[in-house]
Design a protein around this motif. Structure first.
Motif, PDB file in Angstrom:
ATOM      1  N   GLY A 162     118.793  68.958  99.607  1.00  0.00           N
ATOM      2  CA  GLY A 162     118.431  69.641 100.840  1.00  0.00           C
ATOM      3  C   GLY A 162     118.585  71.145 100.820  1.00  0.00           C
ATOM      4  N   GLY A 163     119.127  71.686  99.735  1.00  0.00           N
ATOM      5  CA  GLY A 163     119.277  73.126  99.656  1.00  0.00           C
ATOM      6  C   GLY A 163     117.929  73.816  99.488  1.00  0.00           C
ATOM      7  N   GLY A 164     117.957  75.142  99.553  1.00  0.00           N
ATOM      8  CA  GLY A 164     116.730  75.900  99.380  1.00  0.00           C
ATOM      9  C   GLY A 164     116.887  77.326  99.827  1.00  0.00           C
ATOM     10  N   LEU A 165     115.748  78.005  99.938  1.00  0.00           N
ATOM     11  CA  LEU A 165     115.700  79.396 100.371  1.00  0.00           C
ATOM     12  C   LEU A 165     115.235  79.437 101.819  1.00  0.00           C
ATOM     13  N   VAL A 166     115.986  80.146 102.647  1.00  0.00           N
ATOM     14  CA  VAL A 166     115.654  80.222 104.066  1.00  0.00           C
ATOM     15  C   VAL A 166     115.959  81.639 104.559  1.00  0.00           C
ATOM     16  N   GLN A 167     115.239  82.074 105.557  1.00  0.00           N
ATOM     17  CA  GLN A 167     115.509  83.382 106.152  1.00  0.00           C
ATOM     18  C   GLN A 167     116.702  83.301 107.096  1.00  0.00           C
ATOM     19  N   ALA A 168     117.342  84.424 107.282  1.00  0.00           N
ATOM     20  CA  ALA A 168     118.458  84.492 108.229  1.00  0.00           C
ATOM     21  C   ALA A 168     117.993  84.001 109.596  1.00  0.00           C
ATOM     22  N   GLN A 223     124.216  69.677 108.938  1.00  0.00           N
ATOM     23  CA  GLN A 223     123.166  70.423 109.609  1.00  0.00           C
ATOM     24  C   GLN A 223     123.647  71.850 109.772  1.00  0.00           C
ATOM     25  N   MET A 224     122.888  72.784 109.236  1.00  0.00           N
ATOM     26  CA  MET A 224     123.283  74.193 109.267  1.00  0.00           C
ATOM     27  C   MET A 224     122.228  74.975 110.044  1.00  0.00           C
ATOM     28  N   ASN A 225     122.654  75.578 111.136  1.00  0.00           N
ATOM     29  CA  ASN A 225     121.764  76.362 111.989  1.00  0.00           C
ATOM     30  C   ASN A 225     122.200  77.819 111.998  1.00  0.00           C
ATOM     31  N   ASN A 226     121.282  78.679 112.416  1.00  0.00           N
ATOM     32  CA  ASN A 226     121.573  80.107 112.505  1.00  0.00           C
ATOM     33  C   ASN A 226     122.223  80.616 111.205  1.00  0.00           C
ATOM     34  N   LEU A 227     121.590  80.327 110.114  1.00  0.00           N
ATOM     35  CA  LEU A 227     122.151  80.696 108.813  1.00  0.00           C
ATOM     36  C   LEU A 227     122.181  82.207 108.625  1.00  0.00           C
ATOM     37  N   LYS A 228     123.194  82.649 107.902  1.00  0.00           N
ATOM     38  CA  LYS A 228     123.406  84.066 107.643  1.00  0.00           C
ATOM     39  C   LYS A 228     123.410  84.312 106.126  1.00  0.00           C
ATOM     40  N   PRO A 229     123.117  85.525 105.700  1.00  0.00           N
ATOM     41  CA  PRO A 229     123.152  85.805 104.252  1.00  0.00           C
ATOM     42  C   PRO A 229     124.495  85.448 103.607  1.00  0.00           C
ATOM     43  N   GLU A 230     125.572  85.590 104.344  1.00  0.00           N
ATOM     44  CA  GLU A 230     126.890  85.270 103.779  1.00  0.00           C
ATOM     45  C   GLU A 230     127.101  83.767 103.599  1.00  0.00           C
ATOM     46  N   ASP A 231     126.183  82.952 104.082  1.00  0.00           N
ATOM     47  CA  ASP A 231     126.250  81.502 103.834  1.00  0.00           C
ATOM     48  C   ASP A 231     125.673  81.144 102.461  1.00  0.00           C
ATOM     49  N   ASN A 255     138.873  63.854  94.874  1.00  0.00           N
ATOM     50  CA  ASN A 255     138.824  63.136  93.607  1.00  0.00           C
ATOM     51  C   ASN A 255     137.432  63.122  92.985  1.00  0.00           C
ATOM     52  N   TYR A 256     136.424  63.195  93.822  1.00  0.00           N
ATOM     53  CA  TYR A 256     135.048  63.064  93.338  1.00  0.00           C
ATOM     54  C   TYR A 256     134.201  64.200  93.897  1.00  0.00           C
ATOM     55  N   TRP A 257     133.250  64.671  93.069  1.00  0.00           N
ATOM     56  CA  TRP A 257     132.364  65.762  93.463  1.00  0.00           C
ATOM     57  C   TRP A 257     130.941  65.477  93.023  1.00  0.00           C
ATOM     58  N   GLY A 258     130.005  66.012  93.812  1.00  0.00           N
ATOM     59  CA  GLY A 258     128.623  66.009  93.386  1.00  0.00           C
ATOM     60  C   GLY A 258     128.326  67.241  92.547  1.00  0.00           C
ATOM     61  N   GLN A 259     127.073  67.399  92.167  1.00  0.00           N
ATOM     62  CA  GLN A 259     126.681  68.498  91.286  1.00  0.00           C
ATOM     63  C   GLN A 259     126.344  69.765  92.065  1.00  0.00           C
ATOM     64  N   GLY A 260     126.206  69.656  93.372  1.00  0.00           N
ATOM     65  CA  GLY A 260     125.937  70.817  94.206  1.00  0.00           C
ATOM     66  C   GLY A 260     124.465  71.037  94.481  1.00  0.00           C
ATOM     67  N   THR A 261     124.192  71.748  95.573  1.00  0.00           N
ATOM     68  CA  THR A 261     122.831  72.143  95.916  1.00  0.00           C
ATOM     69  C   THR A 261     122.880  73.592  96.392  1.00  0.00           C
ATOM     70  N   GLN A 262     121.959  74.399  95.909  1.00  0.00           N
ATOM     71  CA  GLN A 262     121.990  75.827  96.176  1.00  0.00           C
ATOM     72  C   GLN A 262     121.350  76.146  97.521  1.00  0.00           C
ATOM     73  N   VAL A 263     122.050  76.960  98.295  1.00  0.00           N
ATOM     74  CA  VAL A 263     121.527  77.482  99.561  1.00  0.00           C
ATOM     75  C   VAL A 263     121.466  79.003  99.437  1.00  0.00           C
ATOM     76  N   THR A 264     120.294  79.559  99.677  1.00  0.00           N
ATOM     77  CA  THR A 264     120.111  81.007  99.632  1.00  0.00           C
ATOM     78  C   THR A 264     119.502  81.468 100.948  1.00  0.00           C
ATOM     79  N   VAL A 265     120.183  82.391 101.597  1.00  0.00           N
ATOM     80  CA  VAL A 265     119.731  82.905 102.884  1.00  0.00           C
ATOM     81  C   VAL A 265     119.353  84.374 102.707  1.00  0.00           C
ATOM     82  N   SER A 266     118.112  84.683 102.959  1.00  0.00           N
ATOM     83  CA  SER A 266     117.638  86.061 102.817  1.00  0.00           C
ATOM     84  C   SER A 266     117.735  86.799 104.143  1.00  0.00           C
ATOM     85  N   SER A 267     117.970  88.086 104.050  1.00  0.00           N
ATOM     86  CA  SER A 267     118.126  88.897 105.276  1.00  0.00           C
ATOM     87  C   SER A 267     116.784  89.458 105.735  1.00  0.00           C
TER      88      SER A 267
END
Length: 123
Positions: free
Chosen positions: A8-14, A82-90, A111-123
């Motif tokens: 579900g990660g990705g690139l999104v605007q602030a 669910q992440m709303n009103n995303l900021k570049p610092e997120d 004890n257990y972790w996934g591999q992660g998903t990248q979230v990038t918020v552009s200003s």
């Protein structure tokens, strides 16, 4: 063993929104607390939000309160963020972790972790 896969990660605007998912499989996943953490380059992994095994109790970092919402669907073995009103610092790599019954804000308690998903918020 518990396997966790984030998506579900990705690139999104602030100001935009994203919904992350963490699909769990393996041992009785519904008995585990699940936490969302994030890690930016050069920084330590930090707690974002968590939900206990029942889904009745949720916990948030101050930075997430009022903007993020964590939930789980034990029937689908999935936890959501669910992440709303995303900021570049997120901007960070977001991970889900599983541990005992209770949520912890300390990544070392998981004890257990996934591999992660990248979230990038552009200003």
């Amino acid at each position: 063993q518990v396997q966790l896969v984030e998506s579900g990660g990705g690139l999104v605007q602030a100001g935009g929104s994203l919904r992350l998912s963490c699909a769990a499989s393996g041992r009785i996943v519904s008995s585990y607390a699940l936490g969302w953490f994030r890690q930016a380059p050069g920084k330590e992994r930090e707690f974002v939000a968590g939900v206990d095994w029942s889904g009745s109790n949720t916990y948030y970092a101050d930075s997430a309160k009022g903007r993020f919402a964590v939930s789980r669907d034990n029937g689908k073995n999935t936890v959501f963020l669910q992440m709303n009103n995303l900021k570049p610092e997120d901007t960070a790599n977001y991970y889900c972790g599983a541990r005992g019954v209770r949520v912890s804000g300390n990544s070392k308690d998981y004890n257990y972790w996934g591999q992660g998903t990248q979230v990038t918020v552009s200003s």
